[in-house]
Design a protein around this motif. Structure first.
Motif, PDB file in Angstrom:
ATOM      1  N   SER A  54      35.299  52.039  42.639  1.00 52.98           N
ATOM      2  CA  SER A  54      35.527  51.345  43.910  1.00 52.98           C
ATOM      3  C   SER A  54      34.558  50.182  44.096  1.00 52.98           C
ATOM      4  CB  SER A  54      35.379  52.313  45.085  1.00 52.98           C
ATOM      5  OG  SER A  54      36.349  53.307  45.011  1.00 52.98           O
ATOM      6  N   GLN A  57      35.611  47.285  41.798  1.00 52.16           N
ATOM      7  CA  GLN A  57      36.796  46.608  42.335  1.00 52.16           C
ATOM      8  C   GLN A  57      36.438  45.742  43.531  1.00 52.16           C
ATOM      9  OE1 GLN A  57      39.456  49.886  43.042  1.00 52.16           O
ATOM     10  NE2 GLN A  57      40.248  49.861  40.948  1.00 52.16           N
ATOM     11  N   GLU A  58      35.600  46.257  44.417  1.00 51.36           N
ATOM     12  CA  GLU A  58      35.202  45.497  45.608  1.00 51.36           C
ATOM     13  C   GLU A  58      34.384  44.263  45.228  1.00 51.36           C
ATOM     14  OE1 GLU A  58      34.926  43.968  49.186  1.00 51.36           O
ATOM     15  OE2 GLU A  58      36.195  45.687  48.682  1.00 51.36           O
ATOM     16  N   GLN A  59      33.449  44.425  44.312  1.00 50.55           N
ATOM     17  CA  GLN A  59      32.610  43.290  43.903  1.00 50.55           C
ATOM     18  C   GLN A  59      33.423  42.228  43.171  1.00 50.55           C
ATOM     19  OE1 GLN A  59      29.589  45.597  41.925  1.00 50.55           O
ATOM     20  NE2 GLN A  59      28.178  45.348  43.637  1.00 50.55           N
ATOM     21  N   ARG A  61      36.672  41.722  43.653  1.00 51.45           N
ATOM     22  CA  ARG A  61      37.512  41.117  44.694  1.00 51.45           C
ATOM     23  C   ARG A  61      36.707  40.056  45.449  1.00 51.45           C
ATOM     24  NH1 ARG A  61      38.587  45.346  47.619  1.00 51.45           N
ATOM     25  NH2 ARG A  61      40.254  46.012  46.242  1.00 51.45           N
ATOM     26  N   SER A  62      35.469  40.382  45.779  1.00 55.39           N
ATOM     27  CA  SER A  62      34.591  39.429  46.457  1.00 55.39           C
ATOM     28  C   SER A  62      34.349  38.206  45.575  1.00 55.39           C
ATOM     29  CB  SER A  62      33.267  40.113  46.807  1.00 55.39           C
ATOM     30  OG  SER A  62      32.364  39.197  47.348  1.00 55.39           O
ATOM     31  N   TYR A  63      34.158  38.425  44.299  1.00 56.38           N
ATOM     32  CA  TYR A  63      33.957  37.329  43.344  1.00 56.38           C
ATOM     33  C   TYR A  63      35.189  36.416  43.331  1.00 56.38           C
ATOM     34  CZ  TYR A  63      33.284  34.988  38.829  1.00 56.38           C
ATOM     35  OH  TYR A  63      33.143  34.056  37.835  1.00 56.38           O
ATOM     36  N   ASP A  64      36.371  37.026  43.247  1.00 64.22           N
ATOM     37  CA  ASP A  64      37.615  36.260  43.171  1.00 64.22           C
ATOM     38  C   ASP A  64      37.884  35.466  44.450  1.00 64.22           C
ATOM     39  OD1 ASP A  64      38.085  37.177  40.605  1.00 64.22           O
ATOM     40  OD2 ASP A  64      39.360  38.836  41.269  1.00 64.22           O
ATOM     41  N   GLU A  65      37.485  36.006  45.598  1.00 68.61           N
ATOM     42  CA  GLU A  65      37.750  35.349  46.874  1.00 68.61           C
ATOM     43  C   GLU A  65      36.676  34.346  47.271  1.00 68.61           C
ATOM     44  OE1 GLU A  65      38.251  38.666  49.492  1.00 68.61           O
ATOM     45  OE2 GLU A  65      40.232  39.168  48.688  1.00 68.61           O
ATOM     46  N   ARG A  80      33.578  35.460  34.919  1.00 66.87           N
ATOM     47  CA  ARG A  80      34.044  36.673  35.592  1.00 66.87           C
ATOM     48  C   ARG A  80      33.988  37.864  34.635  1.00 66.87           C
ATOM     49  NH1 ARG A  80      38.175  40.205  36.662  1.00 66.87           N
ATOM     50  NH2 ARG A  80      38.634  40.594  38.851  1.00 66.87           N
ATOM     51  N   GLU A  84      31.944  41.250  35.185  1.00 67.16           N
ATOM     52  CA  GLU A  84      32.563  42.576  35.131  1.00 67.16           C
ATOM     53  C   GLU A  84      31.847  43.461  34.113  1.00 67.16           C
ATOM     54  OE1 GLU A  84      36.922  44.693  34.533  1.00 67.16           O
ATOM     55  OE2 GLU A  84      36.742  42.525  34.296  1.00 67.16           O
TER      56      GLU A  84
END
Length: 113
Positions: A54, A57-59, A61-65, A80, A84
């Motif tokens: 989790s 995935q959250e980190q 998602r934050s990177y992508d946004e 990226r 990861e």
């Protein structure tokens, strides 16, 4: 062909199976194999694994946004996929530490080579 050849092969197979059984019994007398986790460990590690999954995935998602370019993670990790890799490596270290703590608390036979 003679029937004796078939009998010899069957005898060899029985002898080989007997030797294997003796080797397994001898191996098991040393305790549980070291490459198999103790009973219940996989279940106890599930929470750590899920938490780590989790977090990654959250980190990511934050990177992508993120709208900041270049991203601060890129300076340290390059990309990226590098970021990861760093996150997953951190999680593996945490799992390993938990496994080491778990196995250190159990009585394991010492093997002298």
């Amino acid at each position: 062909r003679s029937c004796d050849g078939i009998g010899d092969a069957a005898d060899e197979a029985r002898t080989s199976a007997s030797d294997t059984t003796e080797e397994v019994e001898e191996f098991e007398s040393f305790g549980p194999p070291l490459d198999i986790p103790p009973p219940g460990m996989l279940h106890r590690l599930a929470a750590t694994r899920d938490r780590h999954r989790s977090e990654v995935q959250e980190q990511l998602r934050s990177y992508d946004e993120s709208t900041d370019f270049p991203r601060k993670e890129d300076r340290r990790c390059g990309s990226r996929s590098g970021y990861e890799f760093v996150l997953r490596t951190k999680g593996l270290r945490q799992l390993r530490a938990e496994i080491e703590q778990e196995t250190a608390s159990e009585a394991r036979p010492q093997i002298c080579v």
